[in-house]
Design an enzyme around this catalytic site. Structure first.
Site: not given
Ligand code: CTP
Length: 403
Positions: A344, A284, A294, A215, A330, A311-312
């Protein structure tokens, strides 16, 4: 590319710049401009040597409110040798020659700059610049040791080519290092004792040998937050996706590519941290890799890519959070900002969440400004209008420290 250093919240602070006779003297003009941009008042003293390279008029033209060149200027400036010590918040000597370091170490007071340095009891920084043989000379080594023991902060010198064609230690540190050290000298130290972990930038999820899923995050918001914490006295560890922000030498930077690598780095550092601020735009999902080589077109007209979850990181860190740790997240949103932020904050066990619209002009990815909605654990919320990301960073730490 140094937008993360553009802090302008130092109004009312003053730095006294001492300029000495070295070919690097002209660089102090840029330093003056940078401090003025940060809202800092700057006064200047040029040694006789400095005046061989550069004139006081140049500093006046760039906004120095007072420039001293001689020891005995006029009848109405009898106490110029004491004035910076009484009124400036920090003294920065740049470039610092072997001669001025010796004068400062031995308490000589026979020129204006040495006199002012002797009478200055506040924070002193020196950015040496000289030939490597002069830097290595036992007399200089002894003088530097004495000054360091008395609390004088050294910025550089670096190794590299010097003006006379020699190579070695003696090259003046980069301006951003000197600039940042000066800002830190006049900043509040209200984050001292904290160890802050910051994630920033995008992640890259490889699909084949040349392609990845990612991104457009620039990492600027995280870089500003890291710099603000460092300026305010925190120990800072940055886990950075593939972006290149300059950080001071004592900021520890762990470079990662994928979300899994960011996860592993955070897991190893978080237990020893007091505070986390997760700004990274983590992917995500990751494409299930095509293979090591390739992918070739080979007549294919369409392509299907399958994805797996990552992983989140923030959620996992939140689930491990101890009572003595604080966590900021964030939320990048395109709609329902307040409800999403609330969700969140709770799901990820945060103390503070900063939600920002990524589809508005002047906010989100690749922008130098942001508009945010801030919500804390106690349910207090604020909306901050469009502001530079450096300003938002400073306010985030204010908010965390005050609540
Ligand atoms: N984040 C993270 N790991 C992930 C996804 C998000 O650590 N796999 C953290 C980001 O750095 C941010 C927060 O979680 O501080 C929220 O990220 P965001 O992309 O807004 O939300 P998501 O939890 O991914 O949910 P969605 O995409 O469904 O809005």
């Amino acid at each position: 590319m140094n937008e993360h250093l553009n802090f302008d919240c130092f109004l009312g602070k003053r730095i006294h710049l001492g300029v000495c006779g070295s070919i690097a003297a002209y660089k102090s003009l840029d330093l003056l401009r940078m401090y003025r941009k940060a809202g800092i008042e700057v006064s200047v003293t040029l040694t006789d040597g400095a005046q061989e390279f550069i004139r006081g008029l140049s500093f006046e033209a760039l906004g120095a409110f007072k420039v001293w060149e001689r020891m005995f200027p006029t009848m109405d400036d009898t106490f110029g040798h004491l004035e910076p010590g009484q009124a400036a918040d920090a003294m920065v000597v740049v470039p610092a020659t072997a001669s001025v370091l010796a004068r400062m170490a031995h308490g000589l007071a026979d020129d204006m700059l040495s006199c002012q340095a002797l009478a200055f009891s506040g924070r002193k920084l020196v950015a040496p610049a000289m030939n490597p043989a002069m830097w290595d000379a036992p007399a200089t080594r002894d003088n530097c040791r004495v000054l360091a023991e008395r609390g004088v902060e050294f910025v550089g010198p670096d190794c590299g080519d010097v003006a006379c064609g020699d190579h070695g230690k003696g090259r003046m540190a980069p301006l951003e290092s000197i600039y940042a050290a000066g800002l830190r000298a006049v900043a509040p130290k209200d984050m001292a004792g904290r160890h802050v972990l910051i994630t920033l930038g995008p992640t890259r999820e490889k699909w084949d040998a040349v392609r990845f899923w990612s991104n457009p995050s620039s990492g600027l918001m995280g870089a500003c937050i890291a710099m603000a914490a460092w300026l305010r006295g925190a120990k800072v560890t940055v886990v950075s996706g593939p972006v290149n922000w300059w950080f001071p030498d004592d900021v520890s930077v762990i470079k990662v590519g994928s979300a899994q690598e960011m996860f592993d780095a955070c897991m190893s550092v978080w237990p020893e941290c007091s505070t986390g601020c997760f700004t990274a735009a983590v992917a995500d999902f990751k494409p299930i890799p095509h293979g090591a080589g390739k992918f070739k077109k080979d007549g294919n007209v369409s392509l299907k890519v399958e994805f797996d979850t990552n992983p989140d990181i923030l959620k996992t860190v939140g689930s491990m959070k101890r009572d003595d740790q604080q966590l900021i997240g964030f939320a990048a949103e395109t709609s329902n900002i307040q409800e999403s932020a609330q969700g969140k904050l709770e799901r990820k066990n945060l103390d503070l969440i900063i939600a920002n619209p990524i589809n508005l002009p002047g906010a989100g990815f690749e922008s130098s400004t942001n508009s945010v909605y801030v919500l804390d654990r106690a349910g207090r919320s604020e909306e901050w209008p469009n502001l530079p990301k450096t300003e938002i960073a400073w306010r985030i730490w204010d908010h965390l420290l005050l609540n």
